[in-house]
Write an enzyme that holds these catalytic residues in place. Sequence first.
Site, short mmCIF file in Angstrom:
data_model
loop_
_atom_site.label_atom_id
_atom_site.label_comp_id
_atom_site.label_asym_id
_atom_site.label_seq_id
_atom_site.Cartn_x
_atom_site.Cartn_y
_atom_site.Cartn_z
N CYS A 92 17.41 -44.90 12.98
CA CYS A 92 18.76 -45.14 12.48
C CYS A 92 18.73 -45.30 10.95
CB CYS A 92 19.30 -46.41 13.13
SG CYS A 92 20.73 -47.14 12.33
N GLU A 93 19.56 -44.54 10.27
CA GLU A 93 19.56 -44.59 8.81
C GLU A 93 20.22 -45.85 8.26
OE1 GLU A 93 23.44 -42.05 7.40
OE2 GLU A 93 21.67 -40.91 7.96
N HIS A 94 20.88 -46.61 9.12
CA HIS A 94 21.52 -47.85 8.67
C HIS A 94 20.59 -49.06 8.76
CE1 HIS A 94 25.41 -45.66 10.03
NE2 HIS A 94 25.13 -45.39 8.77
N HIS A 95 19.71 -49.07 9.77
CA HIS A 95 18.84 -50.23 9.97
C HIS A 95 17.35 -49.88 10.03
CE1 HIS A 95 22.81 -51.27 11.78
NE2 HIS A 95 22.63 -52.36 11.07
N GLN A 133 23.18 -40.29 15.17
CA GLN A 133 23.08 -39.36 16.29
C GLN A 133 24.11 -38.23 16.20
OE1 GLN A 133 22.45 -41.15 20.16
NE2 GLN A 133 23.69 -39.57 21.14
N HIS A 161 19.97 -46.94 21.07
CA HIS A 161 19.82 -47.35 19.68
C HIS A 161 19.32 -48.79 19.61
CE1 HIS A 161 22.28 -43.99 17.74
NE2 HIS A 161 22.28 -43.72 19.04
N CYS A 163 19.08 -50.61 17.12
CA CYS A 163 19.90 -51.46 16.25
C CYS A 163 20.98 -52.16 17.05
CB CYS A 163 20.54 -50.63 15.12
SG CYS A 163 21.54 -49.26 15.69
#
Length: 202
Positions: A92-95, A133, A161, A163
């Site tokens: 995940c590019e956020h976490h 995704q 996910h 996250c």
Amino acid sequence: MSSKPKLTPVNAIARPDRAEAEKAVRTLLLWAGDDPDREGLKATPERVVRSYEEFFAGYGADPYDVLQRTFEEVEGYDDMVILRGIRFESYCEHHMVPIIGTCHVAYLPKNRVVGISKLARVIEIYSKRLQIQEKMTAQIATAINDVLEPRGVAVVVEGEHQCMTTRGVHKPGVAMVTSQMTGVFRDNPVTRSEFLAMIGKG
């Protein structure tokens, strides 16, 4: 054949060297509240950097190049080509925590087909990058559509996910499902239904 789009700009970014990357890991270990010089953590920065080389290997590969070798001698075969249940691991590019799941891919050939391992490789390349995704689903479909120019492409991705399961709302066992359809898979409900039935989603 469609013109090949440029690789994502991140591939042109100047990367820090290994020593800088390991130093960054040491900083994170200190920030977490531990001692990077204790026995159990001494080699951790080096191990993390080696792991990242594997986790994010997709930045060093071009999915359009992978799909270039195609075959036209198919004895008139013009029905669906489907790969079901291709396992992937992404982040995940956020976490920066894992997304683990499966991908189903189909296309309807027009003039040529590609080796099935190449389709799996395209999924591998895009998944081995920081991702969301929805974006990964679209990237896989677009690459196959651009290079093979088939009558249609269908991609369904199911991912769990971390996250969402190991932090935040803490809801394990929840799968996110995304899909991207082009050509006849988008325009013809019968073709789309046949594909979904063959991957167990109909």
